[in-house]
Design a protein around this motif. Sequence first.
Motif, PDB file in Angstrom:
ATOM      1  N   GLN A  37       1.499  24.090   3.824  1.00 17.88           N
ATOM      2  CA  GLN A  37       2.615  24.576   4.645  1.00 17.88           C
ATOM      3  C   GLN A  37       3.811  24.881   3.747  1.00 17.88           C
ATOM      4  OE1 GLN A  37       3.681  22.242   8.099  1.00 17.88           O
ATOM      5  NE2 GLN A  37       5.281  23.704   8.703  1.00 17.88           N
ATOM      6  N   GLN A  54      11.845  14.667  13.208  1.00 24.04           N
ATOM      7  CA  GLN A  54      10.511  15.274  13.060  1.00 24.04           C
ATOM      8  C   GLN A  54      10.596  16.500  12.152  1.00 24.04           C
ATOM      9  OE1 GLN A  54       9.025  17.245  16.528  1.00 24.04           O
ATOM     10  NE2 GLN A  54       6.959  17.431  15.708  1.00 24.04           N
ATOM     11  N   ILE A  58       8.871  17.209   8.469  1.00 27.05           N
ATOM     12  CA  ILE A  58       8.030  18.387   8.204  1.00 27.05           C
ATOM     13  C   ILE A  58       8.502  19.064   6.909  1.00 27.05           C
ATOM     14  CG2 ILE A  58       7.480  20.734   9.013  1.00 27.05           C
ATOM     15  CD1 ILE A  58       7.379  19.532  11.877  1.00 27.05           C
ATOM     16  N   GLN A  61       7.633  16.918   3.882  1.00 25.89           N
ATOM     17  CA  GLN A  61       6.193  16.802   3.587  1.00 25.89           C
ATOM     18  C   GLN A  61       5.561  18.158   3.275  1.00 25.89           C
ATOM     19  OE1 GLN A  61       4.753  14.685   7.001  1.00 25.89           O
ATOM     20  NE2 GLN A  61       5.838  12.820   6.384  1.00 25.89           N
ATOM     21  N   ALA A  62       6.341  19.223   3.354  1.00 25.57           N
ATOM     22  CA  ALA A  62       5.777  20.557   3.110  1.00 25.57           C
ATOM     23  C   ALA A  62       5.286  20.658   1.661  1.00 25.57           C
ATOM     24  CB  ALA A  62       6.826  21.630   3.383  1.00 25.57           C
ATOM     25  N   ASP A 172       8.000  25.969  12.467  1.00 27.91           N
ATOM     26  CA  ASP A 172       7.543  24.988  11.485  1.00 27.91           C
ATOM     27  C   ASP A 172       6.812  23.836  12.186  1.00 27.91           C
ATOM     28  OD1 ASP A 172       9.071  26.323   9.171  1.00 27.91           O
ATOM     29  OD2 ASP A 172      10.559  26.087  10.752  1.00 27.91           O
ATOM     30  N   LYS A 173       7.277  23.513  13.402  1.00 29.17           N
ATOM     31  CA  LYS A 173       6.586  22.485  14.195  1.00 29.17           C
ATOM     32  C   LYS A 173       5.237  23.030  14.675  1.00 29.17           C
ATOM     33  CE  LYS A 173      10.683  19.980  15.619  1.00 29.17           C
ATOM     34  NZ  LYS A 173      11.615  19.598  16.680  1.00 29.17           N
ATOM     35  N   ALA A 176       2.924  22.687  11.687  1.00 34.24           N
ATOM     36  CA  ALA A 176       2.603  21.281  11.401  1.00 34.24           C
ATOM     37  C   ALA A 176       1.606  20.737  12.436  1.00 34.24           C
ATOM     38  CB  ALA A 176       3.882  20.447  11.400  1.00 34.24           C
ATOM     39  N   ARG A 177       1.782  21.167  13.688  1.00 33.02           N
ATOM     40  CA  ARG A 177       0.927  20.685  14.773  1.00 33.02           C
ATOM     41  C   ARG A 177      -0.503  21.221  14.649  1.00 33.02           C
ATOM     42  NH1 ARG A 177       4.312  22.328  18.789  1.00 33.02           N
ATOM     43  NH2 ARG A 177       3.223  24.213  19.377  1.00 33.02           N
TER      44      ARG A 177
END
Length: 249
Positions: A37, A54, A58, A61-62, A172-173, A176-177
């Motif tokens: 990501q 959250q 994200i 942790q990208a 971005d969510k 990530a999802r």
Amino acid sequence: MSPLHTVTILNVNIHAVTNEQTAQLVEQFIAKGGSHQIVTVNPEFVVTAQSDEQFRQIINQADLALPDGIGILKAAQFLGQPAVPERVAGSDLVVRLAELSHQHGYRIYFLGAWEGVAEQAIAVLKQRCPNLQVAGFFAGSPRLEDNEAIVERILPTRPDILLVAYGAPKQDKWIARNQARLQIPVAIGVGGSFDFIAGTVSRAPEWVQRLNLEWLHRLIKEPWRWRRIWNAVPRFSWLILRSKLGRLR
Ligand code: UDP
């Protein structure tokens, strides 16, 4: 892959990379496979991440968090962080990825933006990169009830690169999802890039960009965005100043 230099601005980590290094990293991610990501962090992302844990996770942790905004470069310098060499803007990156697709045959899926915009952006990109490989395009929506159908639609197209244009933090969510299932080598939230490339929204002229006044251009062209521009410019500056003063005390 050697470890990337990171700067931390208000607890948000950003990689100090150039446009060229970004292109090389994309090639490495695709060669490696699996899922990665990429986020394009501008000052507004940093402000949003202060109250959206959250979203902050994200970004942190990208696999790659790009410095998308002159404000990021200036803030790193002001806070005494390592130098960030240059701005890596989302819309410039999309053009670069189209060139990589043209050269290497990477397949790109264009998700998001209003009906017809991605198609128009693809037509513009194809003028420059006739061998651009389009895995698919779909406006869809970032709503949860539409999630499953969109994943099902993208899965069989097996793209190397997924561009998601739903605006931050929704895009971005969304990535990530869904990345655990999609397993796309490179997935990037690209904000309003399709609109810029399609020409439905004009980007500031180069000289305005050079003066770091792109935000002023947007305020004049799209005044309803004032709250977002407020977050990206004065609010961000105030938080940076407060962080520096806090550390000096
Ligand atoms: N968008 C969308 N569906 C939505 C909300 C936004 O497709 O439900 C698209 C919108 O058309 C635009 C993009 O998301 O192309 C991002 O818009 P914005 O200008 O907010 O992004 P920025 O570049 O400021 O991150």
